[in-house]
Design an enzyme around this catalytic site. Structure first.
Site, short mmCIF file in Angstrom:
data_model
loop_
_atom_site.label_atom_id
_atom_site.label_comp_id
_atom_site.label_asym_id
_atom_site.label_seq_id
_atom_site.Cartn_x
_atom_site.Cartn_y
_atom_site.Cartn_z
N GLU A 82 0.82 -1.21 0.00
CA GLU A 82 0.00 0.00 0.00
C GLU A 82 0.86 1.26 0.00
OE1 GLU A 82 -3.23 -0.07 -0.41
OE2 GLU A 82 -3.28 -2.26 -0.32
N GLU A 94 -5.94 3.59 7.64
CA GLU A 94 -5.42 3.20 6.32
C GLU A 94 -5.33 1.69 6.21
OE1 GLU A 94 -4.79 3.45 2.66
OE2 GLU A 94 -4.70 5.40 3.65
#
Length: 124
Positions: A30, A71
């Site tokens: 990510e 996140e």
């Protein structure tokens, strides 16, 4: 499935290892998590240094940690949605957008905390 019974050192150690595995996966896969982690590496020590007293320190550090947590959760939602339904679906898109919005709101909170505490100190 939820574990039942006594949770001893072995289970605690396994939970720690799985958490580290999740952090590594977030870092490896990510780009947003990597960017926010780099920001946190700067903001957390700076917040501990610039904060006057424990409440200011928490108000400067906690939002950065919450951004990282959100996140990771957003990335988990996106991974599950992509696994379950690789083709576009309105609900899948909505779930991904809502996860992104949660991260955005925490980023706004981070900026606001810093502006109110550190910015106000510099300006007044």
């Amino acid at each position: 499935m939820a574990a039942s019974g006594f949770r001893g050192p072995k289970q605690i150690w396994n939970a720690f290892k799985w958490s580290m595995k999740g952090l590594r996966a977030g870092w490896r896969h990510e780009a947003s998590f990597r960017l926010e982690a780099c920001l946190a590496v700067v903001l957390i020590p700076l917040g501990l240094w610039l904060g006057h007293g424990p409440l200011e320190k928490i108000a400067l550090v906690l939002p950065a940690v919450l951004v990282l947590s959100a996140e990771l959760l957003n990335s988990a939602v996106e991974a599950v949605v992509d696994k379950v339904s690789p083709e576009f679906h309105e609900l899948a898109g909505r779930a991904k957008d809502m996860g992104s919005a949660a991260v955005f709101l925490l980023l706004v909170m981070t900026g606001l905390s810093w502006a109110l505490i550190v910015g106000a100190r510099w300006l007044g």
